[in-house]
Design an enzyme around this catalytic site. Structure first.
Site, PDB file in Angstrom:
ATOM      1  N   TYR A 196     -28.815  64.281 -89.744  1.00 18.73           N
ATOM      2  CA  TYR A 196     -27.568  64.578 -90.469  1.00 18.73           C
ATOM      3  C   TYR A 196     -27.381  66.266 -90.548  1.00 18.73           C
ATOM      4  CZ  TYR A 196     -27.127  59.949 -92.162  1.00 18.73           C
ATOM      5  OH  TYR A 196     -27.129  58.531 -92.073  1.00 18.73           O
ATOM      6  N   ASN A 210     -16.072  55.524-106.906  1.00 23.78           N
ATOM      7  CA  ASN A 210     -16.886  54.655-106.275  1.00 23.78           C
ATOM      8  C   ASN A 210     -18.167  54.257-107.015  1.00 23.78           C
ATOM      9  OD1 ASN A 210     -15.389  54.797-103.986  1.00 23.78           O
ATOM     10  ND2 ASN A 210     -16.482  56.246-102.768  1.00 23.78           N
ATOM     11  N   ARG A 236     -13.317  60.791-105.870  1.00 27.57           N
ATOM     12  CA  ARG A 236     -13.642  59.521-105.380  1.00 27.57           C
ATOM     13  C   ARG A 236     -15.295  59.326-105.739  1.00 27.57           C
ATOM     14  NH1 ARG A 236     -10.762  58.980 -99.581  1.00 27.57           N
ATOM     15  NH2 ARG A 236      -9.087  57.950-100.213  1.00 27.57           N
ATOM     16  N   LEU A 282     -17.554  50.843 -96.960  1.00 27.08           N
ATOM     17  CA  LEU A 282     -16.259  50.901 -96.896  1.00 27.08           C
ATOM     18  C   LEU A 282     -15.553  50.788 -95.812  1.00 27.08           C
ATOM     19  CD1 LEU A 282     -16.246  53.861 -99.583  1.00 27.08           C
ATOM     20  CD2 LEU A 282     -15.820  51.511-100.180  1.00 27.08           C
ATOM     21  N   ILE A 328     -24.229  52.472-100.152  1.00 27.78           N
ATOM     22  CA  ILE A 328     -24.501  53.976-100.044  1.00 27.78           C
ATOM     23  C   ILE A 328     -22.896  54.799 -99.616  1.00 27.78           C
ATOM     24  CG2 ILE A 328     -26.631  54.379-100.132  1.00 27.78           C
ATOM     25  CD1 ILE A 328     -26.763  54.615 -96.935  1.00 27.78           C
TER      26      ILE A 328
END
Ligand SMILES: NC(=O)c1ccc[n+]([C@@H]2O[C@H](COP(=O)([O-])OP(=O)(O)OC[C@H]3O[C@@H](n4cnc5c(N)ncnc54)[C@H](OP(=O)(O)O)[C@@H]3O)[C@@H](O)[C@H]2O)c1
Length: 279
Positions: free
Chosen positions: A51, A240, A236, A190, A228
Site C-alpha cells: 500500500y 462506519n 464517513r 462496502l 475493515i
C-alpha cells in the site's frame, strides 16, 4: 464517548471486529485518517507493504494519544518476499516504517505457487516465534489452500482476509475458517462503495435509521466476520464505526445474504486462475 468494540476470537488472538482499511491512502492521507479513526474509537488498523503507506501509519501511531497496547495493527507481506529470509527482511523493514517492535498480525497477501507454501509458512512461524508479530494469517486463500497452510504451520492461522460484501457469498470459506478456529476478515466490505445505492440495503437502513453502508457493516459483524472499511472522508469514518447500537433481524440478515450473485467478485486482479470457493 467512543463505543468499546467487540472482539472476535481469531486463532490465538482477539481481533477488534471493525478496523480501518488503508488501501489507496498513499498520498499522506493515511496519517490524519488513522489519527482521527483512533480518536473516534477505532482500535484496529489494516495496512500492507504494497500500500506504500506503512510510514504514514507509523507516523499516526507515534502521534496518537492512544497507547500501542490498545491498537490491533495488521500488515501484509507482499508476494515478492515469500522466500525464507526475504520474508523476515521485509518484516524488519515494515516494523521500521511502522515504528513498532511488533505487529499484531502478519498476513501473506496473496497465495503464490513458488516458493513452496511450506517454506513461506516456516518463515511466518519464525517471525512469530521471535515475537515480531503476535499472530499470523492469510489473505485471498481459497479454503483448500487455507487448509494446506494450516497443516504446514505450527501456529494457528488467525484470519483469512478475503473479499466479502453482500454481492459475494463466502459461505464455504467462513465455515471452513471457523472449523480451524480462524476468523474471516472482509476486504472491500462496502463493495468499494457500491452498497450505497442498493435499494434493499436502503430499505433495511430506513427501518433502523441507518445508511446502507452501516447496514452492510452490521451484517458482517453480526456474522462474526471482522470488517475493515476504508474511507477518505472523516464524516464517513464516524458513520462506519456507528454500528453497535442496532441489530438486524434474522429475516434482514437473510435478505442481505440473498443479494450475492455469481458475478459479484470485484477483486480478481492478481491471478484469475485461482480456484475460488464456488460460494
Ligand atoms: N487483502 C487484500 O487483498 C485486500 C484487497 C482490497 C482491500 N483490502 C483492504 O480492505 C480495505 C477496504 O476495502 P476497499 O478499500 O477496497 O473498499 P471498501 O471499504 O469496500 O470501499 C471503499 C469505498 O467506499 C466508499 N465508502 C466508504 N464508506 C462509505 C459509506 N459509509 N457509504 C458509502 N460509501 C462509502 C469510499 O469512498 P470515500 O473515501 O469517498 O468515503 C471508497 O470509495 C482496504 O482499504 C484494505 O485495507 C485488502
Amino acid at each position: 464517548m467512543p463505543h468499546s468494540i467487540p472482539d472476535i476470537r481469531s486463532g490465538d488472538v482477539a481481533m477488534p471486529v471493525i478496523g480501518l482499511g488503508t488501501w489507496q491512502l498513499e498520498d499522506g492521507s493515511a496519517q490524519p485518517l488513522v489519527e482521527r479513526a483512533l480518536e473516534l474509537g477505532y482500535r484496529h488498523i489494516d495496512t500492507a507493504q504494497i500500500y506504500g503507506n506503512e510510514q504514514d501509519v507509523g507516523a499516526a501511531l507515534a502521534a496518537t494519544g492512544v497507547s500501542r497496547a490498545e491498537i490491533f495493527l495488521t500488515t501484509k507481506v507482499w508476494v515478492e518476499h515469500f522466500a525464507h529470509g526475504d520474508l523476515q527482511r521485509s518484516l524488519d523493514e515494515s516494523l521500521r516504517k511502522l515504528r513498532v517492535p511488533q505487529v499484531d498480525l502478519l498476513l501473506l497477501h496473496w497465495p503464490k505457487p513458488r516458493p513452496a507454501l511450506a517454506e513461506t509458512m516456516a518463515a511466518l512461524n519464525d517471525v512469530r516465534d521471535r515475537g515480531l508479530t503476535r499472530a499470523i494469517g492469510l489473505s485471498n486463500f481459497p479454503s483448500g489452500l487455507m487448509a494446506k497452510a494450516q497443516a504446514a504451520s505450527e501456529a494457528p492461522i488467525a484470519t483469512n482476509q478475503v473479499e466479502y460484501h453482500p454481492y459475494l457469498s463466502q459461505k464455504t470459506l467462513i465455515a471452513k475458517a471457523r472449523a480451524i478456529g480462524a476468523s474471516i476478515t472482509a476486504w472491500s466490505p462496502l463493495a468499494q462503495g457500491k452498497v450505497a445505492g442498493d435499494p434493499v440495503l436502503i430499505e433495511i437502513g430506513e427501518a433502523h435509521g441507518k445508511t446502507p453502508g452501516q447496514v452492510t457493516l452490521r451484517w458482517q459483524v453480526q456474522q462474526g466476520v471482522v470488517t475493515i472499511p476504508r474511507t477518505r472522508n472523516p464524516a464517513r469514518l464516524a458513520e462506519n464505526f456507528d454500528i453497535f447500537d442496532f441489530a438486524l433481524s434474522d429475516a434482514e440478515m437473510a435478505r442481505i445474504s440473498a443479494l450475492a450473485r455469481p458475478d459479484g467478485r470485484l477483486g480478481d486482479w492478481l491471478d484469475k486462475a485461482f480456484e475460488w470457493d464456488v460460494e
